[in-house]
Design a protein around this motif. Structure first.
Motif, PDB file in Angstrom:
ATOM      1  N   ARG A 109      48.084  44.112  61.146  1.00  0.00           N
ATOM      2  CA  ARG A 109      47.070  45.155  61.284  1.00  0.00           C
ATOM      3  C   ARG A 109      47.078  46.121  60.107  1.00  0.00           C
ATOM      4  N   CYS A 110      48.239  46.424  59.591  1.00  0.00           N
ATOM      5  CA  CYS A 110      48.328  47.366  58.470  1.00  0.00           C
ATOM      6  C   CYS A 110      48.136  46.676  57.120  1.00  0.00           C
ATOM      7  N   GLY A 111      47.914  45.362  57.125  1.00  0.00           N
ATOM      8  CA  GLY A 111      47.699  44.605  55.891  1.00  0.00           C
ATOM      9  C   GLY A 111      48.989  44.021  55.338  1.00  0.00           C
ATOM     10  N   TRP A 112      48.815  43.047  54.451  1.00  0.00           N
ATOM     11  CA  TRP A 112      49.981  42.381  53.864  1.00  0.00           C
ATOM     12  C   TRP A 112      50.706  43.258  52.867  1.00  0.00           C
ATOM     13  N   ALA A 113      49.974  44.030  52.091  1.00  0.00           N
ATOM     14  CA  ALA A 113      50.612  44.842  51.049  1.00  0.00           C
ATOM     15  C   ALA A 113      51.625  45.810  51.654  1.00  0.00           C
ATOM     16  N   LYS A 114      51.216  46.533  52.663  1.00  0.00           N
ATOM     17  CA  LYS A 114      52.130  47.494  53.296  1.00  0.00           C
ATOM     18  C   LYS A 114      53.266  46.761  54.004  1.00  0.00           C
ATOM     19  N   THR A 115      52.952  45.651  54.655  1.00  0.00           N
ATOM     20  CA  THR A 115      53.974  44.878  55.360  1.00  0.00           C
ATOM     21  C   THR A 115      55.054  44.403  54.396  1.00  0.00           C
ATOM     22  N   VAL A 116      54.637  43.880  53.239  1.00  0.00           N
ATOM     23  CA  VAL A 116      55.608  43.392  52.250  1.00  0.00           C
ATOM     24  C   VAL A 116      56.397  44.568  51.677  1.00  0.00           C
ATOM     25  N   ARG A 117      55.706  45.652  51.349  1.00  0.00           N
ATOM     26  CA  ARG A 117      56.395  46.825  50.795  1.00  0.00           C
ATOM     27  C   ARG A 117      57.473  47.328  51.741  1.00  0.00           C
TER      28      ARG A 117
ATOM     29  N   LYS B 184      41.236  42.174  41.704  1.00  0.00           N
ATOM     30  CA  LYS B 184      41.955  42.705  40.548  1.00  0.00           C
ATOM     31  C   LYS B 184      42.936  43.796  40.977  1.00  0.00           C
ATOM     32  N   THR B 185      42.489  44.699  41.846  1.00  0.00           N
ATOM     33  CA  THR B 185      43.353  45.781  42.324  1.00  0.00           C
ATOM     34  C   THR B 185      44.464  45.227  43.207  1.00  0.00           C
ATOM     35  N   LEU B 186      44.140  44.248  44.034  1.00  0.00           N
ATOM     36  CA  LEU B 186      45.159  43.633  44.885  1.00  0.00           C
ATOM     37  C   LEU B 186      46.227  42.953  44.030  1.00  0.00           C
ATOM     38  N   MET B 187      45.811  42.316  42.961  1.00  0.00           N
ATOM     39  CA  MET B 187      46.778  41.672  42.063  1.00  0.00           C
ATOM     40  C   MET B 187      47.695  42.701  41.410  1.00  0.00           C
ATOM     41  N   ARG B 188      47.131  43.831  41.049  1.00  0.00           N
ATOM     42  CA  ARG B 188      47.938  44.906  40.463  1.00  0.00           C
ATOM     43  C   ARG B 188      48.948  45.432  41.478  1.00  0.00           C
ATOM     44  N   LEU B 189      48.484  45.647  42.708  1.00  0.00           N
ATOM     45  CA  LEU B 189      49.353  46.122  43.782  1.00  0.00           C
ATOM     46  C   LEU B 189      50.473  45.115  44.053  1.00  0.00           C
ATOM     47  N   ALA B 190      50.122  43.846  44.119  1.00  0.00           N
ATOM     48  CA  ALA B 190      51.115  42.792  44.356  1.00  0.00           C
ATOM     49  C   ALA B 190      52.123  42.727  43.221  1.00  0.00           C
ATOM     50  N   ASP B 191      51.638  42.849  41.997  1.00  0.00           N
ATOM     51  CA  ASP B 191      52.523  42.800  40.829  1.00  0.00           C
ATOM     52  C   ASP B 191      53.580  43.901  40.893  1.00  0.00           C
ATOM     53  N   GLY B 192      53.207  45.050  41.420  1.00  0.00           N
ATOM     54  CA  GLY B 192      54.159  46.153  41.568  1.00  0.00           C
ATOM     55  C   GLY B 192      55.291  45.830  42.530  1.00  0.00           C
ATOM     56  N   MET B 193      55.075  44.818  43.380  1.00  0.00           N
ATOM     57  CA  MET B 193      56.122  44.385  44.325  1.00  0.00           C
ATOM     58  C   MET B 193      56.675  43.022  43.932  1.00  0.00           C
ATOM     59  N   ASP B 194      56.411  42.616  42.682  1.00  0.00           N
ATOM     60  CA  ASP B 194      56.829  41.317  42.162  1.00  0.00           C
ATOM     61  C   ASP B 194      56.324  40.178  43.051  1.00  0.00           C
ATOM     62  N   CYS B 195      55.059  40.286  43.428  1.00  0.00           N
ATOM     63  CA  CYS B 195      54.405  39.266  44.248  1.00  0.00           C
ATOM     64  C   CYS B 195      53.194  38.729  43.490  1.00  0.00           C
ATOM     65  N   GLU B 196      52.683  37.623  43.949  1.00  0.00           N
ATOM     66  CA  GLU B 196      51.466  37.032  43.408  1.00  0.00           C
ATOM     67  C   GLU B 196      50.416  36.986  44.495  1.00  0.00           C
ATOM     68  N   VAL B 197      49.169  37.015  44.084  1.00  0.00           N
ATOM     69  CA  VAL B 197      48.053  36.878  45.023  1.00  0.00           C
ATOM     70  C   VAL B 197      47.486  35.480  44.867  1.00  0.00           C
ATOM     71  N   HIS B 198      47.344  34.788  45.963  1.00  0.00           N
ATOM     72  CA  HIS B 198      46.695  33.480  46.000  1.00  0.00           C
ATOM     73  C   HIS B 198      45.630  33.556  47.078  1.00  0.00           C
ATOM     74  N   TYR B 199      44.446  33.123  46.755  1.00  0.00           N
ATOM     75  CA  TYR B 199      43.431  33.086  47.799  1.00  0.00           C
ATOM     76  C   TYR B 199      42.822  31.694  47.851  1.00  0.00           C
ATOM     77  N   VAL B 200      42.290  31.383  48.994  1.00  0.00           N
ATOM     78  CA  VAL B 200      41.715  30.057  49.201  1.00  0.00           C
ATOM     79  C   VAL B 200      40.526  30.192  50.146  1.00  0.00           C
ATOM     80  N   LEU B 201      39.507  29.407  49.901  1.00  0.00           N
ATOM     81  CA  LEU B 201      38.398  29.301  50.842  1.00  0.00           C
ATOM     82  C   LEU B 201      38.772  28.172  51.789  1.00  0.00           C
ATOM     83  N   LEU B 202      39.097  28.511  53.002  1.00  0.00           N
ATOM     84  CA  LEU B 202      39.594  27.544  53.969  1.00  0.00           C
ATOM     85  C   LEU B 202      38.462  27.126  54.904  1.00  0.00           C
ATOM     86  N   PRO B 203      38.005  25.887  54.780  1.00  0.00           N
ATOM     87  CA  PRO B 203      36.907  25.429  55.641  1.00  0.00           C
ATOM     88  C   PRO B 203      37.290  25.474  57.118  1.00  0.00           C
ATOM     89  N   ARG B 204      36.309  25.843  57.938  1.00  0.00           N
ATOM     90  CA  ARG B 204      36.547  25.891  59.388  1.00  0.00           C
ATOM     91  C   ARG B 204      36.670  24.488  59.957  1.00  0.00           C
TER      92      ARG B 204
END
Length: 145
Positions: free
Chosen positions: A30-38, A74-94
């Motif tokens: 609920r609070c998002g991945w960025a906060k959860t990982v941090r 772009k901002t999410l990638m910057r945020l992830a980089d600050g936690m030594d993480c990478e952002v990967h996204y995928v279009l996942l067909p239903r």
């Protein structure tokens, strides 16, 4: 660029998407991945802010934007980089990409047939892919979708 239906590529993507589909079982926090990982790292918003050259309040705003799905990649990638993480996204067909194409072919042909489990099973066999490729090559590409 000429649009061309590549059933072999669709079948390969479907196989790859099976692995990603397992991730659906795990809901986004609920609070998002960025906060959860941090928080899992034991990092304060001030510490992350220092790494990113911003205030703790700025970090919390970015985390909220991520949780609300209003953050840019772009901002999410910057945020992830600050936690030594990478952002990967995928279009996942239903549903399977091949199923979508076969279903649409049925609709274009005037039938509203359901795609049977047997069709799903056959759609991964090379002979079936070749036969479907020939069938779709004969269909009008313009207006298919």
């Amino acid at each position: 660029m000429k649009t061309r239906l590549n059933l072999t590529r669709l079948a390969e993507l479907d196989r790859q998407f099976c692995e990603f589909a397992k991730l659906r079982l795990h809901a986004t926090p609920r609070c998002g991945w960025a906060k959860t990982v941090r928080l899992a790292l034991g990092m304060s918003s001030k510490a992350l802010g220092d790494r990113l050259g911003m205030t703790a309040q700025g970090v919390r705003k970015l985390e909220q934007a991520e949780a609300d799905a209003s953050i840019t990649l772009k901002t999410l990638m910057r945020l992830a980089d600050g936690m030594d993480c990478e952002v990967h996204y995928v279009l996942l067909p239903r549903t399977s990409l091949l199923e979508q194409v076969v279903k649409r072919a049925h609709e274009v042909a005037g039938g509203l047939h359901e795609v049977s489990p047997r069709t799903r099973q056959l759609s991964t066999e090379p002979e079936t892919l070749e036969m479907l490729g020939t069938l779709f090559a004969q269909a009008s590409r313009r207006g298919f979708w």
